[in-house]
Scaffold this motif. Sequence first.
Motif, mmCIF file in Angstrom:
data_model
loop_
_atom_site.group_PDB
_atom_site.id
_atom_site.type_symbol
_atom_site.label_atom_id
_atom_site.label_comp_id
_atom_site.label_asym_id
_atom_site.label_seq_id
_atom_site.Cartn_x
_atom_site.Cartn_y
_atom_site.Cartn_z
ATOM 1 N N ILE A 152 -1.405 5.608 -4.363
ATOM 2 C CA ILE A 152 -1.380 6.410 -3.121
ATOM 3 C C ILE A 152 -2.370 7.570 -3.204
ATOM 4 O O ILE A 152 -3.009 7.936 -2.221
ATOM 5 C CB ILE A 152 0.049 6.921 -2.832
ATOM 6 C CG1 ILE A 152 0.908 5.760 -2.350
ATOM 7 C CG2 ILE A 152 0.037 8.046 -1.808
ATOM 8 C CD1 ILE A 152 2.362 6.102 -2.161
ATOM 9 N N GLY A 153 -2.541 8.136 -4.392
ATOM 10 C CA GLY A 153 -3.396 9.304 -4.559
ATOM 11 C C GLY A 153 -4.881 9.066 -4.378
ATOM 12 O O GLY A 153 -5.655 10.018 -4.277
ATOM 13 N N ILE A 154 -5.316 7.809 -4.300
ATOM 14 C CA ILE A 154 -6.756 7.554 -4.136
ATOM 15 C C ILE A 154 -7.212 7.792 -2.703
ATOM 16 O O ILE A 154 -8.405 7.874 -2.445
ATOM 17 C CB ILE A 154 -7.159 6.126 -4.578
ATOM 18 C CG1 ILE A 154 -6.608 5.056 -3.629
ATOM 19 C CG2 ILE A 154 -6.754 5.885 -6.025
ATOM 20 C CD1 ILE A 154 -7.089 3.646 -3.916
ATOM 21 N N TRP A 155 -6.263 7.894 -1.789
ATOM 22 C CA TRP A 155 -6.596 8.034 -0.377
ATOM 23 C C TRP A 155 -6.704 9.508 -0.007
ATOM 24 O O TRP A 155 -5.760 10.261 -0.162
ATOM 25 C CB TRP A 155 -5.533 7.355 0.483
ATOM 26 C CG TRP A 155 -5.504 5.882 0.207
ATOM 27 C CD1 TRP A 155 -4.723 5.237 -0.703
ATOM 28 C CD2 TRP A 155 -6.332 4.895 0.805
ATOM 29 N NE1 TRP A 155 -5.006 3.903 -0.702
ATOM 30 C CE2 TRP A 155 -5.991 3.665 0.215
ATOM 31 C CE3 TRP A 155 -7.321 4.929 1.781
ATOM 32 C CZ2 TRP A 155 -6.615 2.469 0.578
ATOM 33 C CZ3 TRP A 155 -7.930 3.749 2.133
ATOM 34 C CH2 TRP A 155 -7.586 2.540 1.534
ATOM 35 N N ASP A 198 -6.678 9.457 -12.883
ATOM 36 C CA ASP A 198 -5.667 9.060 -13.850
ATOM 37 C C ASP A 198 -4.855 7.951 -13.196
ATOM 38 O O ASP A 198 -4.708 7.912 -11.974
ATOM 39 C CB ASP A 198 -4.739 10.229 -14.183
ATOM 40 C CG ASP A 198 -5.440 11.322 -14.973
ATOM 41 O OD1 ASP A 198 -6.358 11.004 -15.745
ATOM 42 O OD2 ASP A 198 -5.068 12.498 -14.804
ATOM 43 N N PHE A 199 -4.327 7.035 -13.997
ATOM 44 C CA PHE A 199 -3.490 5.962 -13.451
ATOM 45 C C PHE A 199 -2.155 5.971 -14.161
ATOM 46 O O PHE A 199 -2.115 6.105 -15.377
ATOM 47 C CB PHE A 199 -4.155 4.600 -13.634
ATOM 48 C CG PHE A 199 -3.368 3.474 -13.008
ATOM 49 C CD1 PHE A 199 -3.451 3.219 -11.655
ATOM 50 C CD2 PHE A 199 -2.528 2.687 -13.791
ATOM 51 C CE1 PHE A 199 -2.717 2.192 -11.080
ATOM 52 C CE2 PHE A 199 -1.798 1.662 -13.220
ATOM 53 C CZ PHE A 199 -1.891 1.404 -11.869
ATOM 54 N N PRO A 200 -1.073 5.825 -13.420
ATOM 55 C CA PRO A 200 -1.003 5.718 -11.965
ATOM 56 C C PRO A 200 -1.250 7.070 -11.298
ATOM 57 O O PRO A 200 -1.182 8.108 -11.947
ATOM 58 C CB PRO A 200 0.426 5.243 -11.717
ATOM 59 C CG PRO A 200 1.204 5.738 -12.879
ATOM 60 C CD PRO A 200 0.258 5.758 -14.036
ATOM 61 N N CYS A 201 -1.531 7.036 -10.011
ATOM 62 C CA CYS A 201 -1.708 8.287 -9.255
ATOM 63 C C CYS A 201 -0.864 8.210 -7.974
ATOM 64 O O CYS A 201 -1.381 7.964 -6.891
ATOM 65 C CB CYS A 201 -3.174 8.573 -8.968
ATOM 66 S SG CYS A 201 -4.091 7.275 -8.164
ATOM 67 N N PRO A 202 0.451 8.404 -8.138
ATOM 68 C CA PRO A 202 1.370 8.252 -7.015
ATOM 69 C C PRO A 202 1.472 9.466 -6.101
ATOM 70 O O PRO A 202 2.118 9.397 -5.063
ATOM 71 C CB PRO A 202 2.718 7.997 -7.710
ATOM 72 C CG PRO A 202 2.596 8.753 -8.990
ATOM 73 C CD PRO A 202 1.148 8.624 -9.395
ATOM 74 N N GLU A 203 0.846 10.565 -6.460
ATOM 75 C CA GLU A 203 0.893 11.774 -5.626
ATOM 76 C C GLU A 203 -0.154 11.661 -4.526
ATOM 77 O O GLU A 203 -1.307 11.307 -4.799
ATOM 78 C CB GLU A 203 0.596 13.020 -6.465
ATOM 79 C CG GLU A 203 1.460 13.158 -7.702
ATOM 80 C CD GLU A 203 2.831 13.683 -7.389
ATOM 81 O OE1 GLU A 203 2.964 14.484 -6.450
ATOM 82 O OE2 GLU A 203 3.774 13.271 -8.083
ATOM 83 N N LYS A 204 0.184 12.005 -3.309
ATOM 84 C CA LYS A 204 -0.775 11.951 -2.205
ATOM 85 C C LYS A 204 -1.899 12.967 -2.393
ATOM 86 O O LYS A 204 -1.672 14.066 -2.881
ATOM 87 C CB LYS A 204 -0.078 12.218 -0.872
ATOM 88 C CG LYS A 204 0.751 11.076 -0.388
ATOM 89 C CD LYS A 204 1.260 11.347 1.005
ATOM 90 C CE LYS A 204 2.000 10.138 1.522
ATOM 91 N NZ LYS A 204 2.440 10.328 2.897
ATOM 92 N N ALA A 263 -9.872 1.134 5.866
ATOM 93 C CA ALA A 263 -11.005 0.379 5.337
ATOM 94 C C ALA A 263 -11.946 1.221 4.478
ATOM 95 O O ALA A 263 -12.918 0.699 3.954
ATOM 96 C CB ALA A 263 -11.784 -0.248 6.487
ATOM 97 N N ASP A 264 -11.671 2.510 4.318
ATOM 98 C CA ASP A 264 -12.616 3.383 3.612
ATOM 99 C C ASP A 264 -12.711 3.103 2.113
ATOM 100 O O ASP A 264 -13.791 3.141 1.541
ATOM 101 C CB ASP A 264 -12.264 4.855 3.819
ATOM 102 C CG ASP A 264 -12.584 5.331 5.224
ATOM 103 O OD1 ASP A 264 -13.289 4.610 5.954
ATOM 104 O OD2 ASP A 264 -12.125 6.425 5.588
ATOM 105 N N VAL A 265 -11.592 2.860 1.440
ATOM 106 C CA VAL A 265 -11.614 2.577 -0.002
ATOM 107 C C VAL A 265 -11.694 1.068 -0.163
ATOM 108 O O VAL A 265 -10.817 0.335 0.263
ATOM 109 C CB VAL A 265 -10.378 3.148 -0.723
ATOM 110 C CG1 VAL A 265 -10.451 2.845 -2.214
ATOM 111 C CG2 VAL A 265 -10.275 4.651 -0.489
ATOM 112 N N ASN A 266 -12.789 0.600 -0.771
ATOM 113 C CA ASN A 266 -13.072 -0.831 -0.838
ATOM 114 C C ASN A 266 -12.580 -1.511 -2.100
ATOM 115 O O ASN A 266 -12.285 -2.696 -2.092
ATOM 116 C CB ASN A 266 -14.583 -1.070 -0.742
ATOM 117 C CG ASN A 266 -15.158 -0.526 0.521
ATOM 118 O OD1 ASN A 266 -14.555 -0.643 1.576
ATOM 119 N ND2 ASN A 266 -16.307 0.099 0.432
ATOM 120 N N CYS A 267 -12.566 -0.783 -3.214
ATOM 121 C CA CYS A 267 -12.283 -1.446 -4.471
ATOM 122 C C CYS A 267 -11.675 -0.474 -5.471
ATOM 123 O O CYS A 267 -11.841 0.740 -5.364
ATOM 124 C CB CYS A 267 -13.552 -2.059 -5.050
ATOM 125 S SG CYS A 267 -14.940 -0.914 -5.171
#
Length: 132
Positions: free
Chosen positions: A53-56, A90-96, A63-67
């Motif tokens: 979730i945190g990658i957004w 860092d993984f996982p990244c569950p924080e928004k 559609a912004d994050v492709n891979c």
Amino acid sequence: MDFSADSSYLQVSTGSYKRQVYEVPSGKQLVDQAVIDRITWATWTSVLGDEVIGIWSRHAEKADVNCACVSHSGINLVTGDDFGMVKLFDFPCPEKFVRTCFCMVTTSTVDIRILSCFSRRHMMEIFSSLNL
């Protein structure tokens, strides 16, 4: 597409931006979130799921994050997006809306993989040398 560590499940991200998990070899879709949460994945290339979730960013569209690709050690995640940003998390990244550990600009990124021999230090050195 990613397989679980025991090869009993696979996960896919659909064109309608849904994460789906299936049993192998039956192909039966798994919908019990408690079971899905207990699965250990051998790889992770999905941009969907509670673990990422945190990658957004706050203003990102679907559609912004492709891979995405998680390192073989399971502690780093690299993403690529429509804006040419390659980001290290860092993984996982569950924080928004988590901040990236490192970022570089390229052309639009449609796929990305981390080589098994690369550590976090190696990735940051590569990013540093390319991010002019």
